[in-house]
Design a protein around this motif. Structure first.
Motif, PDB file in Angstrom:
ATOM      1  N   ARG A 289       1.099  -0.910  -0.303  1.00 41.13           N
ATOM      2  CA  ARG A 289       0.209  -0.097  -0.441  1.00 41.13           C
ATOM      3  C   ARG A 289       1.182   0.992  -0.022  1.00 41.13           C
ATOM      4  O   ARG A 289       1.746   1.557   0.598  1.00 41.13           O
ATOM      5  CB  ARG A 289      -0.342   0.063   1.152  1.00 41.13           C
ATOM      6  N   ILE A 290       0.058   2.002  -0.559  1.00 43.35           N
ATOM      7  CA  ILE A 290       0.794   3.498  -0.783  1.00 43.35           C
ATOM      8  C   ILE A 290       0.173   4.461  -0.548  1.00 43.35           C
ATOM      9  O   ILE A 290      -0.625   4.874  -1.211  1.00 43.35           O
ATOM     10  CB  ILE A 290       1.802   4.189  -2.008  1.00 43.35           C
ATOM     11  N   THR A 291      -0.120   5.117   0.514  1.00 45.34           N
ATOM     12  CA  THR A 291      -0.565   6.600   0.746  1.00 45.34           C
ATOM     13  C   THR A 291       0.208   7.533   0.542  1.00 45.34           C
ATOM     14  O   THR A 291       1.614   7.764   0.717  1.00 45.34           O
ATOM     15  CB  THR A 291      -1.229   6.076   2.211  1.00 45.34           C
ATOM     16  N   GLY A 292      -0.294   9.002   1.501  1.00 52.51           N
ATOM     17  CA  GLY A 292       0.181  10.294   1.256  1.00 52.51           C
ATOM     18  C   GLY A 292       0.645  10.908   0.400  1.00 52.51           C
ATOM     19  O   GLY A 292      -0.537  11.048  -0.707  1.00 52.51           O
ATOM     20  N   TYR A 293       1.501  11.555   0.085  1.00 51.30           N
ATOM     21  CA  TYR A 293       1.599  12.920  -0.955  1.00 51.30           C
ATOM     22  C   TYR A 293       2.835  13.075  -0.760  1.00 51.30           C
ATOM     23  O   TYR A 293       3.518  12.705   0.065  1.00 51.30           O
ATOM     24  CB  TYR A 293       0.785  13.998  -1.360  1.00 51.30           C
ATOM     25  N   PRO A 294       3.553  13.648  -1.966  1.00 53.04           N
ATOM     26  CA  PRO A 294       5.286  14.173  -2.344  1.00 53.04           C
ATOM     27  C   PRO A 294       5.746  14.040  -1.221  1.00 53.04           C
ATOM     28  O   PRO A 294       4.966  15.880  -0.407  1.00 53.04           O
ATOM     29  CB  PRO A 294       4.660  15.098  -3.424  1.00 53.04           C
ATOM     30  N   GLY A 295       6.809  13.616  -0.404  1.00 50.41           N
ATOM     31  CA  GLY A 295       7.290  14.779   0.584  1.00 50.41           C
ATOM     32  C   GLY A 295       7.058  14.099   1.495  1.00 50.41           C
ATOM     33  O   GLY A 295       7.193  13.800   2.988  1.00 50.41           O
ATOM     34  N   ASN A 296       5.573  13.199   1.619  1.00 44.43           N
ATOM     35  CA  ASN A 296       5.246  12.330   2.871  1.00 44.43           C
ATOM     36  C   ASN A 296       4.363  11.301   2.449  1.00 44.43           C
ATOM     37  O   ASN A 296       2.748  10.950   2.880  1.00 44.43           O
ATOM     38  CB  ASN A 296       4.226  13.817   3.400  1.00 44.43           C
ATOM     39  N   PHE A 297       4.879  10.269   1.856  1.00 43.65           N
ATOM     40  CA  PHE A 297       4.438   9.082   1.117  1.00 43.65           C
ATOM     41  C   PHE A 297       4.353   8.167   2.559  1.00 43.65           C
ATOM     42  O   PHE A 297       5.531   8.018   3.573  1.00 43.65           O
ATOM     43  CB  PHE A 297       5.647   8.585   0.180  1.00 43.65           C
ATOM     44  N   ASP A 298       3.390   7.205   2.906  1.00 37.35           N
ATOM     45  CA  ASP A 298       3.162   6.111   3.840  1.00 37.35           C
ATOM     46  C   ASP A 298       3.104   5.157   2.946  1.00 37.35           C
ATOM     47  O   ASP A 298       2.376   4.319   2.065  1.00 37.35           O
ATOM     48  CB  ASP A 298       2.441   6.329   4.887  1.00 37.35           C
ATOM     49  N   VAL A 299       4.059   3.954   2.820  1.00 38.11           N
ATOM     50  CA  VAL A 299       4.579   2.734   2.577  1.00 38.11           C
ATOM     51  C   VAL A 299       4.574   1.545   2.873  1.00 38.11           C
ATOM     52  O   VAL A 299       5.762   1.484   3.540  1.00 38.11           O
ATOM     53  CB  VAL A 299       5.823   2.489   1.500  1.00 38.11           C
ATOM     54  N   THR A 300       4.004   1.017   3.030  1.00 41.08           N
ATOM     55  CA  THR A 300       3.155  -0.458   3.687  1.00 41.08           C
ATOM     56  C   THR A 300       4.024  -1.515   3.362  1.00 41.08           C
ATOM     57  O   THR A 300       4.394  -1.705   1.865  1.00 41.08           O
ATOM     58  CB  THR A 300       1.411  -1.176   3.822  1.00 41.08           C
ATOM     59  N   VAL A 301       5.271  -1.963   3.287  1.00 43.10           N
ATOM     60  CA  VAL A 301       5.595  -3.613   2.888  1.00 43.10           C
ATOM     61  C   VAL A 301       5.528  -5.019   3.218  1.00 43.10           C
ATOM     62  O   VAL A 301       5.541  -5.060   4.323  1.00 43.10           O
ATOM     63  CB  VAL A 301       7.176  -2.442   3.047  1.00 43.10           C
ATOM     64  N   LYS A 302       4.462  -5.649   2.665  1.00 42.72           N
ATOM     65  CA  LYS A 302       5.037  -6.996   2.937  1.00 42.72           C
ATOM     66  C   LYS A 302       5.678  -8.116   2.857  1.00 42.72           C
ATOM     67  O   LYS A 302       6.784  -8.236   1.779  1.00 42.72           O
ATOM     68  CB  LYS A 302       3.367  -7.809   2.769  1.00 42.72           C
ATOM     69  N   LEU A 303       6.289  -8.061   3.815  1.00 41.83           N
ATOM     70  CA  LEU A 303       7.591  -9.329   3.757  1.00 41.83           C
ATOM     71  C   LEU A 303       7.245 -11.052   4.165  1.00 41.83           C
ATOM     72  O   LEU A 303       6.703 -11.447   4.545  1.00 41.83           O
ATOM     73  CB  LEU A 303       8.901  -9.340   4.574  1.00 41.83           C
ATOM     74  N   LYS A 304       7.899 -11.866   2.555  1.00 41.71           N
ATOM     75  CA  LYS A 304       7.200 -12.887   2.912  1.00 41.71           C
ATOM     76  C   LYS A 304       8.230 -14.115   4.070  1.00 41.71           C
ATOM     77  O   LYS A 304       9.513 -13.736   3.771  1.00 41.71           O
ATOM     78  CB  LYS A 304       7.224 -13.527   2.014  1.00 41.71           C
TER      79      LYS A 304
END
Ligand code: SF4
Ligand code: SF4
Length: 292
Positions: free
Chosen positions: A212-227
Motif C-alpha cells: 500500500r502507498i498512501t500520502g503525497y509527495p514529501g510524505n508518503f507512507d508505504v506498507t511493505v509485506k515481507l514473505k
C-alpha cells in the motif's frame, strides 16, 4: 465570507503551457468566491514564490491555492507555513486535453473551484507538511534498481530498496555472460552488493512486496509485506539442510529445467546469502523437521 471560512489567496501559474487557458476567466472565477482575498498570476510561479510569502504576511491569509503543476512536483517550492491546496492545471488539464476545446477550459475552472472550496475549509493540521521526507524508495532490486539505489545513496539520500525475489540481482544474476564485456554476472553484481553492504544509507528488503502507498509527495507512507523465509538470519549457507531435505521444487531461477530442494539457496551468488524454504513444497505441516 461564511462563518468558519478561511481567507485564501489564489496563485495561477501561466507557465508550462497553462497560458493556453483563458486565464482572465479563471481569475474572475476565483475572485467570485467569498473566501478569496487575493488572486495573482505569474509566468514562473515556482521561481517567484516570494509574492506568495509576502501576501501571506500582509493579507493575513489562512490558506493558499496554487493553480499550476502537479502536486507531485515542486513540493518544496510550494511549502509554506499554512495550508496549501495544489490545483493541477498542467498535467491534468493542458498537457492531457486539447487546449482548443471548451471542455478543457471548463475542466480547469472546475478544478479551480474545487481547490478553492477545499482550501477554504482546510484546517492547518490537515494540510501541513511538517517536513519533507527525502528518503527514496526503489522498487525492484534488479541491476537497474540496484544501480539507482547505490547512486542515490552515494549522492547523499537515504534509500529503501524493495525486491520481490529472495535475492537481489534480478535477471542479470541468472545470466551466463552479459553485454558489453561478456563477463559473468558476478563481476558487476558483486561490486554493487559490496557497495550496498558498505552503505549506511541503503536499507533493502528481499522477498518483499509493496502492499500500500498512501500520502503525497514529501510524505508518503508505504506498507511493505515481507514473505517469511522460514530460515533464521544466522544461516551461514553451509548447505547441510539440502542434504537433509527429501522434497524438491522446480528451480524457477533455471526456468524449471531442474529442481532444488524445498529448502534452497536462490542462486550461487545470492545476496543476501541465505537459504529459503518454499512453503508450497515443504512438508513441515506433515511432520517433517529434517532440516531443523
Ligand atoms: S513547473 Fe509548475 S510552477 Fe513552475 S512554471 Fe511550470 S507550472 Fe509553473
Ligand atoms: S522441514 Fe522438511 S521438507 Fe521442509 S525444508 Fe526442512 S527438510 Fe525440507
Amino acid at each position: 465570507m461564511k462563518l468558519g471560512e478561511k481567507r485564501t489567496g489564489v496563485y495561477i501559474c501561466t507557465g508550462c503551457g497553462i497560458d493556453s487557458l483563458d486565464i482572465q476567466k479563471l481569475i474572475e472565477i476565483a475572485e467570485r468566491e467569498d473566501s478569496v482575498k487575493i488572486c495573482r498570476t505569474d509566468f514562473f510561479l515556482c521561481e517567484n514564490t516570494g509574492i506568495i510569502k509576502e501576501d501571506v504576511e500582509n493579507e493575513n491569509l489562512d490558506a493558499v491555492i496554487i493553480a499550476s503543476c502537479s502536486p507531485r512536483v515542486k513540493t518544496e517550492k510550494f511549502l509554506f507555513d499554512l495550508p496549501v491546496e495544489r490545483v493541477n492545471l498542467r498535467e491534468q488539464v493542458v498537457w492531457s486535453h486539447p487546449t482548443t476545446e471548451e471542455e478543457t477550459q471548463a475542466l480547469a475552472e472546475d478544478y479551480l473551484k474545487m481547490g478553492i472550496a477545499k482550501a477554504s475549509k482546510l484546517e492547518k493540521e490537515e494540510a501541513e507538511i511538517k517536513e519533507v521526507n527525502k528518503t527514496i524508495l526503489v522498487v525492484g532490486g534488479g541491476v537497474t534498481g540496484i544501480s539507482a539505489a547505490v547512486e542515490a545513496a552515494e549522492t547523499g539520500y537515504d534509500v529503501t530498496l524493495i525486491e520481490k525475489n529472495p535475492y537481489l540481482g534480478g535477471r542479470v544474476a541468472g545470466m551466463n555472460r552479459y553485454f558489453p564485456k561478456l563477463c559473468p554476472p558476478a563481476c558487476g553484481l558483486e561490486i554493487n552488493f559490496k557497495r550496498i553492504k558498505n552503505s549506511e544509507r541503503i536499507k533493502f528488503y528481499t522477498y518483499a512486496e509493496i502492499e500500500r502507498i498512501t500520502g503525497y509527495p514529501g510524505n508518503f507512507d508505504v506498507t511493505v509485506k515481507l514473505k517469511p523465509r522460514y530460515v533464521l538470519d544466522k544461516c551461514t549457507a553451509c548447505g547441510e539442510c539440502i542434504n537433509a531435505c527429501p522434497y524438491e521444487r522446480p528451480d524457477e531461477f533455471n526456468y524449471g529445467m531442474k529442481n532444488t530442494k524445498a529448502i534452497y539457496l536462490p542462486n550461487e551468488i545470492a545476496f543476501p546469502l541465505r537459504y529459503v524454504i518454499d512453503e508450497n513444497y515443504c512438508k513441515k505441516d506433515e511432520g517433517c523437521s529434517k532440516c531443523a
